[in-house]
Design an enzyme around this catalytic site. Structure first.
Site, PDB file in Angstrom:
ATOM      1  N   TYR A 101      41.192  34.997  38.207  1.00  0.00           N
ATOM      2  CA  TYR A 101      41.043  33.827  39.067  1.00  0.00           C
ATOM      3  C   TYR A 101      40.137  32.813  38.385  1.00  0.00           C
ATOM      4  O   TYR A 101      39.060  33.174  37.882  1.00  0.00           O
ATOM      5  CB  TYR A 101      40.424  34.236  40.415  1.00  0.00           C
ATOM      6  CG  TYR A 101      40.081  33.048  41.266  1.00  0.00           C
ATOM      7  CD1 TYR A 101      40.991  32.555  42.202  1.00  0.00           C
ATOM      8  CD2 TYR A 101      38.862  32.379  41.112  1.00  0.00           C
ATOM      9  CE1 TYR A 101      40.691  31.434  42.956  1.00  0.00           C
ATOM     10  CE2 TYR A 101      38.560  31.249  41.854  1.00  0.00           C
ATOM     11  CZ  TYR A 101      39.480  30.783  42.781  1.00  0.00           C
ATOM     12  OH  TYR A 101      39.192  29.662  43.517  1.00  0.00           O
ATOM     13  N   GLU A 189      42.602  24.964  41.261  1.00  0.00           N
ATOM     14  CA  GLU A 189      42.531  26.423  41.259  1.00  0.00           C
ATOM     15  C   GLU A 189      43.733  27.058  40.565  1.00  0.00           C
ATOM     16  O   GLU A 189      44.860  26.595  40.730  1.00  0.00           O
ATOM     17  CB  GLU A 189      42.483  26.877  42.720  1.00  0.00           C
ATOM     18  CG  GLU A 189      42.254  28.348  42.932  1.00  0.00           C
ATOM     19  CD  GLU A 189      42.273  28.691  44.416  1.00  0.00           C
ATOM     20  OE1 GLU A 189      41.192  28.759  45.022  1.00  0.00           O
ATOM     21  OE2 GLU A 189      43.370  28.885  44.962  1.00  0.00           O
TER      22      GLU A 189
END
Ligand code: GDP
Ligand code: MN
Length: 381
Positions: A101, A189
């Site tokens: 991530y 993101e």
């Protein structure tokens, strides 16, 4: 404003971030063509403005033409958290070794942007954040200096032992920063940032939220807006000179002035109620505006009571009252109505309302309490 995955990926690629290079399509035929061009296997992905598509069955691997057809027809039209799937992204499928991530957002607590990196990427980063926050490294970024090379490398080495991989991950982090800063994002993101079986890393998902207040600096990005049903309402309100933000409560609020509108929501909340919206009708007492505002409130099926809170300054209470009477008649209002009216010409305003059978209070707190009482299940004020 949010971008869809296919848009966010094309923006990422402008900044050099490696992405799969797929095609957005709007039909099963289109998906088949895209798969043909890209080469099987492919991943068929629902394009909606929400996460959790994988879990909802909106991301499927297709190894044959038939599978492309089956998945594309199943996913198109699917409802994912209230969003209807109208577009698909057909991406070349890749072999994933590990999912990480990487995200950059504004941290209100720290008052600066932060880079967030975790080795536990994939579908449930919120779960990781809740249960094992120590597995997410947070790096505050100086907004003037920007993300520094050493910061990106340090964060990359926390998730990659191998130097070569860590360096390419650090590069992606710096590219993500450039994208975040240049485009005035409030969120950029990558989840997952995948380490592929062949050792390369690639952004398999992309999420971008742009700051609406900076959109005037990015006409090309503003053009990418795909209005969502809830946004459409806000846009329509804007065209009529109203500022409206929909919420999920049952007390429809109509207020003159943004400050008073905020205070009204706070008070409703404080008393244990739930505002259905923020709505500032502005300073004018033009009856048409009151009618438009009333129609806007009534179009929300969650609204059970209408609370009108007006402080007459330059706006005169008698004008507001006339507009209100007209609005109530024109919209054939059949919901309970609570009016708080005070300020310039308030006696005249209250007389106009009383003649039409509408009672009004001068106390804001009293008004909010009445609104709570009249909303079904709205507490016991
Ligand atoms: P989200 O569930 O809405 O966040 O959608 P994602 O785009 O993140 O996809 C969900 C999951 O699908 C990812 O975490 C991956 O595990 C998987 N996935 C996405 N693209 C590929 C791919 O090209 N190959 C493989 N094998 N899996 C993929
Ligand atoms: Mn994802």
């Amino acid at each position: 404003m949010k971008l869809m995955e296919f848009q966010a990926k094309s923006l990422f690629s402008r900044y050099g971030i490696p992405v799969p290079g797929g095609t957005m399509v709007e039909s099963v035929e289109g998906a088949l063509e895209a798969a043909e061009k890209i080469g099987l296997p492919v991943v068929v992905k629902a394009q909606v403005m929400t996460g959790g598509r994988g879990k909802a069955g909106g991301v499927k691997l297709a190894s044959t033409r038939d599978e492309v057809r089956t998945h594309a027809s199943a996913i198109l039209g699917m409802d994912i958290k209230g969003y209807e799937v109208k577009r698909l992204l057909v991406d070349p499928a890749v072999k994933i070794a590990r999912e990480l991530y990487v995200g950059i957002t504004m941290d209100r607590g720290r008052g600066c942007p932060v880079l967030m990196v975790s080795g536990e990427g994939g579908v449930d980063i919120e779960e990781v954040a809740r249960k094992t926050p120590e597995k997410i490294s947070i790096v505050p970024v100086d907004p003037v200096m920007g993300l520094q090379m050493y910061q990106a490398r340090r964060a990359a080495f926390e998730v990659f032992a191998e130097k070569k991989k860590a360096m390419s991950a650090a590069k992606v982090m710096l590219q993500l920063w450039s994208c975040f800063a240049d485009c005035d994002c409030s969120l950029a993101e990558i989840n997952p940032l995948a380490e592929l079986a062949d050792g390369r890393i690639e952004a398999l998902d992309a999420k971008i939220v742009l700051d609406d207040n900076a959109l005037f600096r990015h006409p090309d990005l503003a053009e990418m807006r795909i209005p969502q049903p809830d946004e459409l309402k806000e846009l329509r309100a804007k065209e009529k000179g109203l500022s409206y933000v929909g919420l999920d409560g049952n007390i429809g609020c109509m207020v003159n002035g943004a400050g008073l509108a905020m205070a009204t929501m706070d008070l409703v909340k404080h008393l244990g109620g739930k505002p259905a919206n923020f709505l500032d009708i502005g300073g004018s007492s033009n009856p048409q505006k009151v009618i438009d505002a009333m129609e806007l409130l009534l179009s929300d099926p969650g609204v059970e009571v209408i609370f009108i809170n007006v402080f007459g300054g330059i706006t005169r209470c008698d004008d507001v009252a006339s507009g209100l009477v007209e609005a109530v008649q024109k919209t054939r209002l059949d919901l309970p109505l609570v009016v708080r009216l005070t300020g310039t010409n308030e006696d005249e305003g209250r007389r106009i309302l009383a003649d039409a059978g509408i009672e009004a209070t001068t106390e804001m707190r009293r008004g909010a309490e009445l609104a709570l009482q009249r909303a079904s299940g709205g507490g016991s004020a």
